[in-house]
Design an enzyme around this catalytic site. Structure first.
Site: not given
Length: 279
Positions: A121-123, A99
């Site tokens: 990941g999502h940054g 995430d």
């Protein structure tokens, strides 16, 4: 001054819980709650069941030289989740998770992040905001970070149908993107369940600067400002943006909806920001 330190590894054994509903409550590996002044450093966290580090209602907390690892498909395993906290510093750390590498949530201010390598990941994300009334994030500064093969780079997100809120005084500076899907993104129509009413967001986003952002984008749309039609994004500043398509097949583009600001220096992709009306 409280300290959590050492060279050990915390194993959350998250695989036993990842198959549960994403709405299920799962434990964090380390939760810092209502703490005044703390240092966390040289800690390794792997495979958390949910957030690896949760920083809630804290003041004056520094996390450094932390290493966080979880599979790219592990749900809700944010590396460091910050909410209702002030004077938070994160630096010189490596985060790879399923995430957000770092998520900065409502009630947070004066957050400084530097020297972080993120991926998978999502940054690094601010939000999502607007789920409850008067959710505010301000004075967030992210500098000298590298994102590798992440879903997003620098992201601000608000719910598609939101309450009144604000995200302001935010800067992203000296950031390297390596094969990132959405390097620069503001999404005011965030709705992961796809069941939202999609009413206009009432979160005001303003005074946001992206300076010296360089690298490669996995998507053609390297800069995406999808702002609210009722409260357009204000004072968005782009300076020296150089994001090329990873496969070099086509040049990258920028997409803007209801975004007001200006661009200077290198413009790759060319800016689509709407200039502010002269008073």
């Amino acid at each position: 001054m409280r300290k959590i330190e050492g060279g050990g590894t915390l194993d959350g054994q998250g695989a036993s819980a990842w198959g549960q509903s994403q709405c299920a409550t799962r434990p964090y590996t380390i939760g810092l709650s209502s703490i005044q002044s703390a240092i966390v450093h040289d800690i390794h966290s792997i495979n958390s069941k949910m957030f690896h580090f949760d920083v809630y209602n804290c003041n004056n907390v520094t996390l450094s030289h932390v290493n966080i690892i979880a599979p790219s498909d592990s749900p809700n395993t944010d590396g460091i989740h910050i909410s209702l906290s002030s004077n938070i510093r994160v630096f010189d750390s490596n985060i790879g998770t399923g995430d957000d590498c770092i998520s900065i949530f409502a009630g947070s201010q004066n957050v400084n992040i530097s020297g972080v390598t993120c991926g998978p990941g999502h940054g690094i994300s601010i939000g999502s905001l607007g789920n409850k009334p008067n959710e505010v994030v301000k004075d967030v500064h992210v500098k000298n970070c590298t994102l590798i093969a992440t879903q997003n780079g620098m992201r601000i997100k608000t719910w598609a149908s939101s309450n009144v809120g604000e995200a302001t005084s935010i800067s992203f500076e000296d950031i390297i993107m390596d094969k990132v899907n959405n390097p620069i993104i503001i999404d005011q129509h965030y709705c992961p369940s796809h069941t939202c009413s999609f009413q206009k967001s009432l979160v005001q986003i303003k005074d946001v600067t992206f300076n010296n952002i360089r690298g490669t984008s996995n998507s053609l749309v390297a800069v995406n400002f999808n702002c609210s039609s009722s409260l357009p994004c204000q004072k968005i500043n782009l300076n020296d943006i150089k994001l090329i398509n990873d496969n070099n097949a086509k040049p990258t583009i920028a997409s803007c909806a209801n975004a007001i600001g200006h661009a200077t220096g290198i413009e790759l992709p060319p800016s689509c920001l709407k200039p502010a009306l002269e008073s």
